[in-house]
Design an enzyme around this catalytic site. Structure first.
Site, short mmCIF file in Angstrom:
data_model
loop_
_atom_site.label_atom_id
_atom_site.label_comp_id
_atom_site.label_asym_id
_atom_site.label_seq_id
_atom_site.Cartn_x
_atom_site.Cartn_y
_atom_site.Cartn_z
N CYS A 88 -47.38 -28.59 65.02
CA CYS A 88 -46.42 -28.48 63.92
C CYS A 88 -46.99 -27.75 62.71
O CYS A 88 -46.42 -26.79 62.22
CB CYS A 88 -45.94 -29.86 63.51
SG CYS A 88 -44.87 -29.88 62.06
N CYS A 91 -48.14 -30.75 58.01
CA CYS A 91 -48.93 -31.65 57.15
C CYS A 91 -50.40 -31.26 57.23
O CYS A 91 -51.22 -31.99 57.79
CB CYS A 91 -48.74 -33.10 57.59
SG CYS A 91 -47.06 -33.72 57.45
N CYS A 168 -40.26 -37.78 62.69
CA CYS A 168 -41.27 -37.17 61.81
C CYS A 168 -41.74 -38.22 60.82
O CYS A 168 -40.93 -38.93 60.21
CB CYS A 168 -40.66 -35.98 61.06
SG CYS A 168 -41.80 -35.19 59.90
N GLN A 284 -34.20 -32.22 45.02
CA GLN A 284 -35.61 -32.51 45.22
C GLN A 284 -35.76 -33.44 46.41
O GLN A 284 -35.08 -34.47 46.49
CB GLN A 284 -36.21 -33.15 43.96
CG GLN A 284 -36.25 -32.24 42.75
CD GLN A 284 -37.31 -31.14 42.87
OE1 GLN A 284 -38.07 -31.08 43.84
NE2 GLN A 284 -37.36 -30.27 41.88
N PHE A 313 -32.46 -22.61 35.25
CA PHE A 313 -32.65 -22.89 36.68
C PHE A 313 -32.25 -24.35 36.95
O PHE A 313 -32.97 -25.11 37.57
CB PHE A 313 -34.10 -22.64 37.11
CG PHE A 313 -34.65 -21.32 36.69
CD1 PHE A 313 -34.45 -20.19 37.45
CD2 PHE A 313 -35.37 -21.17 35.50
CE1 PHE A 313 -34.95 -18.95 37.07
CE2 PHE A 313 -35.88 -19.94 35.10
CZ PHE A 313 -35.66 -18.83 35.88
N ASN A 318 -30.05 -31.70 37.63
CA ASN A 318 -31.07 -32.74 37.81
C ASN A 318 -31.67 -33.17 36.48
O ASN A 318 -31.95 -34.36 36.27
CB ASN A 318 -32.16 -32.22 38.75
CG ASN A 318 -33.17 -33.28 39.14
OD1 ASN A 318 -32.81 -34.34 39.63
ND2 ASN A 318 -34.45 -33.01 38.91
N ASP A 381 -37.17 -24.95 35.24
CA ASP A 381 -37.67 -25.38 36.54
C ASP A 381 -37.35 -24.30 37.57
O ASP A 381 -36.48 -24.47 38.43
CB ASP A 381 -37.02 -26.71 36.93
CG ASP A 381 -37.58 -27.27 38.24
OD1 ASP A 381 -38.63 -26.78 38.69
OD2 ASP A 381 -36.95 -28.20 38.80
N CYS A 407 -43.68 -25.34 40.78
CA CYS A 407 -44.23 -25.71 42.08
C CYS A 407 -45.21 -24.66 42.58
O CYS A 407 -45.69 -24.74 43.71
CB CYS A 407 -43.11 -25.92 43.10
SG CYS A 407 -42.10 -24.44 43.38
#
Length: 456
Positions: A88, A91, A168, A284, A313, A318, A381, A407
């Site tokens: 995968c 992670c 998962c 999110q 943005f 949010n 954001d 991010c």
């Protein structure tokens, strides 16, 4: 004139394997070590470990390598029990204790700022750690039909192969519980081989399911999806291709329509506010960390009644809607008109003093009515590409306080440079482990004009 052939000599490097000791972790959680005056980055290594590695690339004094054999394992190495881990690749930091991985990313951000901005970031004001499993409420899964067998899952690491999954570890319990029924009913569709991917949303209301098709959904398949919607308490939509019949634009577009579960509602709750959404709306993915992020934004703004705030943005609102709930007059701006329209309806449904506008924030927008108003504070954001034009606009307006959420630390460095060159200072910052077990980190920076800091 004679044209002589010249051989194209590609730069080569020594591909021979060697032993490497890991001395630290970088911003992405990769192991870092030195060999023959070169720094190598290696996925899967932990500080204190020694491995025989194979160089993958070398440029100047920087290289990447992969582990051939682990010679000395760290006692801190975590056992990865996920059966899909080798294929995968979703992670990459699962072998590192979550707090250690998060701290490595935080220190990586500080080194990045010191190197590229010559700014020594202090210790973060906060570091919001997340649980490392069961946190992801939204996902996109690929769909494949090979030799009559349908499979759903993720793209394998560094390939187009599908890593089929039955569950998962990072999904919420509700998403994992839905996978068997999802596979069962999708396999009955006559258009099953025409499904590109499926999107899932574990909303605070119904379960959201959206199928991306490369054809129109056959009418006979709608009853099958209705059975799926009934079994999972889901609202199901399809994204179908279409071409405008009028005008000169003949490019293929997507049209989304609800096909099952019409009476079910999709929504998320943020700061006690009910925000209606669609399966394909951006939300999110980590609900718990998002709640803490919203609280940190409100804390940073220090909202007073009547304060004017612009949220760039904004998505569905949010931050816009909680800011309005706290007593400010807030304007949310986003490039996606459908999102701002939903945001406006949510503001009205919650009786909040917020308004929304649609605008491309990386194209000329400064003449629009919302951009001409004066603001006491700004929240930004942006996506991973950052906020080049929007940041320049806010800096030029000399908005006294700016809260930037990012991010992508590299984009944040570029955007913050604009503010620092315009007389702002970073008054505080913090980090969120929004995406545990991955190389990603979410950061929040509070910027203030030097004049305001002097008054404070």
């Amino acid at each position: 004139m004679v044209a002589f052939y010249k051989e194209n000599k590609k730069k080569t490097f020594d591909r021979r394997a060697f032993e490497l000791e890991c001395t630290s972790l970088d911003l992405k959680g990769r192991g870092v070590g030195r060999h023959n005056d070169k720094v190598f980055f290696v996925d899967g290594m932990i500080t204190g470990e020694c491995a025989r590695v194979q160089p993958l690339s070398v440029k100047d004094n920087i290289g990447t390598a992969k582990i051939i054999k682990l010679l000395k394992a760290s006692l801190a190495r975590r056992e990865v029990n996920c059966v899909y881990a080798k294929n995968c690749g979703g992670c990459p930091l699962a072998h590192i204790e979550p707090k250690t991985a998060f701290e490595a990313k935080i220190q990586g951000v500080r080194r990045l700022f010191a190197r590229q901005l010559k700014v020594e970031l202090p210790d973060p004001k906060f570091a919001e750690l997340s649980k490392s499993t069961g946190y992801r409420r939204a996902c996109r899964l690929s769909v494949r039909v090979d030799h009559g067998l349908m499979r759903i899952g993720f793209r394998s690491e560094r390939s187009n192969q599908l890593c089929a999954i039955e569950k998962c570890e990072v999904f919420t319990d509700r998403l994992n519980a839905a996978l068997p029924a999802l596979l069962k009913y999708l396999d009955q569709l006559s258009c099953r081989s025409r499904i590109g991917h499926v999107e899932l949303l574990d909303s605070d209301g119904a379960l959201g399911i959206s199928l991306r098709l490369v054809c129109d959904l056959p009418a006979k398949d709608e009853c099958i999806l209705e059975q799926l919607a009934s079994e999972l308490d889901a609202k199901i939509s399809v994204q179908e291709p279409y071409v405008e019949k009028l005008g000169t634009d003949r490019s293929e577009k997507l049209r989304e329509r609800i096909v099952s579960g019409f009476d079910r509602e999709l929504f998320i709750e943020v700061d006690g506010i009910k925000i209606s959404c669609d399966t394909t709306s951006f939300v999110q993915i980590n609900a718990d960390v998002n709640a803490r992020m919203v609280a940190r934004v409100l804390e940073s703004l220090e909202i007073k009644p009547g304060m004017k705030v612009i949220d760039l943005f904004c998505g569905l609102g949010n931050f816009t809607l909680p800011i309005a709930k706290a007593g400010a007059h807030c304007v949310g701006v986003d490039i996606v008109r459908a999102m701002t329209e939903k945001g406006m309806r949510n503001a009205q449904n919650n009786a909040l003093p917020a308004r929304f506008a649609a605008a491309d924030l990386e194209a000329p927008f400064e003449a629009m009515s919302f951009a001409k108003d004066g603001y006491d504070a700004a929240v930004m954001d942006p996506g991973r590409s950052g906020a080049v034009r929007a940041g320049a606009y806010i800096a030029k307006q000399k908005v006294s306080k700016v809260v930037l959420i990012s991010c992508n630390p590299l984009a944040a460095v570029r955007d913050l440079k604009t503010f620092l060159n315009s007389g702002y200072e970073i008054s505080s910052w913090g980090a969120f482990d929004m995406f545990p077990r991955t190389a990603h980190i979410e950061c929040l920076f509070v910027l203030e004009t030097c004049k305001k800091k002097a008054k404070a």
